[in-house]
Design an enzyme around this catalytic site. Structure first.
Site, mmCIF file in Angstrom:
data_model
loop_
_atom_site.group_PDB
_atom_site.id
_atom_site.type_symbol
_atom_site.label_atom_id
_atom_site.label_comp_id
_atom_site.label_asym_id
_atom_site.label_seq_id
_atom_site.Cartn_x
_atom_site.Cartn_y
_atom_site.Cartn_z
ATOM 1 N N TYR A 142 46.784 26.327 32.379
ATOM 2 C CA TYR A 142 46.105 25.768 31.214
ATOM 3 C C TYR A 142 46.961 24.738 30.490
ATOM 4 O O TYR A 142 46.465 23.938 29.694
ATOM 5 C CB TYR A 142 45.681 26.874 30.232
ATOM 6 C CG TYR A 142 44.650 27.829 30.799
ATOM 7 C CD1 TYR A 142 44.136 27.650 32.089
ATOM 8 C CD2 TYR A 142 44.183 28.902 30.066
ATOM 9 C CE1 TYR A 142 43.204 28.526 32.611
ATOM 10 C CE2 TYR A 142 43.239 29.778 30.582
ATOM 11 C CZ TYR A 142 42.756 29.588 31.856
ATOM 12 O OH TYR A 142 41.830 30.455 32.369
ATOM 13 N N LYS A 191 50.095 36.621 42.154
ATOM 14 C CA LYS A 191 49.566 36.247 43.469
ATOM 15 C C LYS A 191 50.775 35.766 44.275
ATOM 16 O O LYS A 191 50.825 34.625 44.762
ATOM 17 C CB LYS A 191 48.488 35.160 43.287
ATOM 18 C CG LYS A 191 47.707 34.831 44.531
ATOM 19 C CD LYS A 191 46.729 35.905 44.957
ATOM 20 C CE LYS A 191 46.040 35.531 46.258
ATOM 21 N NZ LYS A 191 45.356 36.649 46.912
ATOM 22 N N ASP A 223 43.805 39.696 43.035
ATOM 23 C CA ASP A 223 42.498 40.017 43.627
ATOM 24 C C ASP A 223 42.301 41.534 43.683
ATOM 25 O O ASP A 223 41.226 42.057 43.394
ATOM 26 C CB ASP A 223 42.328 39.369 45.013
ATOM 27 C CG ASP A 223 43.600 39.338 45.833
ATOM 28 O OD1 ASP A 223 44.670 39.721 45.315
ATOM 29 O OD2 ASP A 223 43.535 38.946 47.020
ATOM 30 N N ASP A 251 38.320 39.542 30.476
ATOM 31 C CA ASP A 251 36.861 39.561 30.315
ATOM 32 C C ASP A 251 36.248 40.675 31.154
ATOM 33 O O ASP A 251 35.318 41.370 30.733
ATOM 34 C CB ASP A 251 36.247 38.211 30.731
ATOM 35 C CG ASP A 251 36.147 37.261 29.540
ATOM 36 O OD1 ASP A 251 36.910 37.457 28.576
ATOM 37 O OD2 ASP A 251 35.316 36.340 29.578
#
Ligand code: NAD
Length: 356
Positions: A142, A191, A223, A251
């Site tokens: 971001y 990851k 994942d 979320d």
């Protein structure tokens, strides 16, 4: 105690939910003998409409000089075509960066009253859901370099995902400190099988862990973490992760606890200044209809009292009042289930206020 709180109503349902949270804060201040001075600050789409900028300099200055910031939500379709440097979300990113808010804390707790609103099966819920997501907030993709360029006759987009060892170390310490006060377990999500930033993440987190021998550390690929949050959420105590993975996983975690409308969050700096906001967005689909759930914002205000002002008793009083309202069966539409009483945003505020 006297505290100055910068208040960003923002867009969509922001004003509705913040209005209820301010009523609760005022009543708590009266009851416990404190003074909270609220200063309205323009940011987001409404700031673009009024002064052409998503975060006017004056707004930033007021936030910097305040003891804390309470925010509703920003954004909405009206501003979707603004240039990326002036989109409502940019106001949030700038605030995080300028205020040094590097640590985002999001609890994922299943309130017993909201069991029926969770999409998970009973056998999973019976094991309980009670974990905290610690998300790095001012690094990663971001805040990396973003560009779209023309290469060999076609558009090519690039988003840089950068982390320094010191950034990782700072957020890891926050996670381990929180874990020490809980079940003493940190699961670090990355990851590392694909990304260099994740490999450094893992290396630094392991070195920080050496200073916390009483806390158990394990690693999980993002994942797998997304799957485990639905399959067996009770295994998590403190989930530590980087900015984008944290955005997505938090979320997901909010949905399994019933509704996005009740989850608060804190974004913390190295000092006591924090920005507190519900995790939901501006919900343009229900804005102005008195349908918004104000609980996420009210619990964000409770987090502010505890984490920025050290007012634990007062914070607990607000949390208890929320639980009582749910216990009595009052629900906004997003968490409605059979046998409960449907109320609007303002009425939910009234009911919680009665219990303060
Ligand atoms: P959203 O969270 O606004 O809404 C998702 C769904 O949840 C909608 O159906 C909405 O009605 C519902 N919902 C959300 N909060 C609720 C509440 N308190 N009570 C009842 N129902 C609620 O997410 P979105 O639709 O993806 O985004 C809408 C806008 O909000 C976008 O412009 C987005 O950029 C912005 N946004 C802002 C923030 C923020 O300010 N921190 C965070 C996320 C999204």
């Amino acid at each position: 105690m006297q505290k100055r709180i910068a208040v960003i109503y923002g867009d969509g349902i922001g004003r509705e939910v913040i209005t209820q949270a301010l009523r609760i804060l005022e009543s708590t201040a009266d009851k416990y003998g404190h003074t909270f001075i609220f200063e309205e600050v323009l940011a987001g789409g409404c700031a673009i409409d009024k002064c052409g900028q998503c975060l006017p300099q004056e707004s930033l200055e007021i936030c910097k000089q305040s003891d804390s910031v309470l925010l509703g939500a920003v954004g909405g379709p009206k501003w979707d075509n603004e240039p990326s440097h002036n989109r409502p979300e940019k106001a949030l990113l700038t605030l995080r960066k300028e205020l040094g808010l590097f640590a985002n804390i999001r609890p994922a707790t299943l309130l017993p009253q909201l069991r029926k609103a969770s999409p998970l099966k009973d056998e999973i819920l019976n094991c309980g859901i009670d974990f905290i997501i610690v998300r790095e907030l001012i690094g990663g993709a971001y805040f990396g370099e973003h560009k779209i360029e023309q290469i060999n006759g076609e558009k090519v987009a690039t988003d840089g995902m950068t982390y320094s060892a010191s950034q990782i170390e700072s957020i890891a310490k926050v996670a381990f400190d929180i874990a020490r006060k809980r079940k003493k377990q940190v699961i670090s999500v990355d990851k590392a099988n694909v990304l260099s930033s994740s490999r450094l993440w893992r290396e630094v987190v392991e070195s920080v862990a050496k200073n916390y021998p009483d806390v158990q550390l394990s690693h999980m690929y993002v994942d797998n973490a997304a799957m485990q949050i639905c399959r067996a959420p009770s295994q998590f105590d403190v989930l530590l992760t980087e900015n984008m993975f944290g955005d997505i996983l938090s979320d997901e975690a909010s949905v399994i606890t019933g509704t996005i409308g009740v989850i608060p969050s804190a974004s913390l700096s190295l000092g006591t200044l924090g920005l507190y906001e519900p995790i939901h967005g501006s919900a343009p689909d229900i804005a102005g209809e008195d349908k918004a759930n104000p609980i996420g914002t009210i619990l964000s205000a409770a987090m502010m009292l505890e984490l920025s002002f050290g007012l634990t008793k007062e914070s607990e009083a607000i949390q208890r009042a929320v639980q009582e309202a749910l216990e009595k069966g009052y629900r906004t539409g997003d968490m409605m289930s059979e046998g409960c009483t449907l109320v609007g945003c303002k009425q939910m505020g009234d009911i919680i206020l009665e219990s303060i």
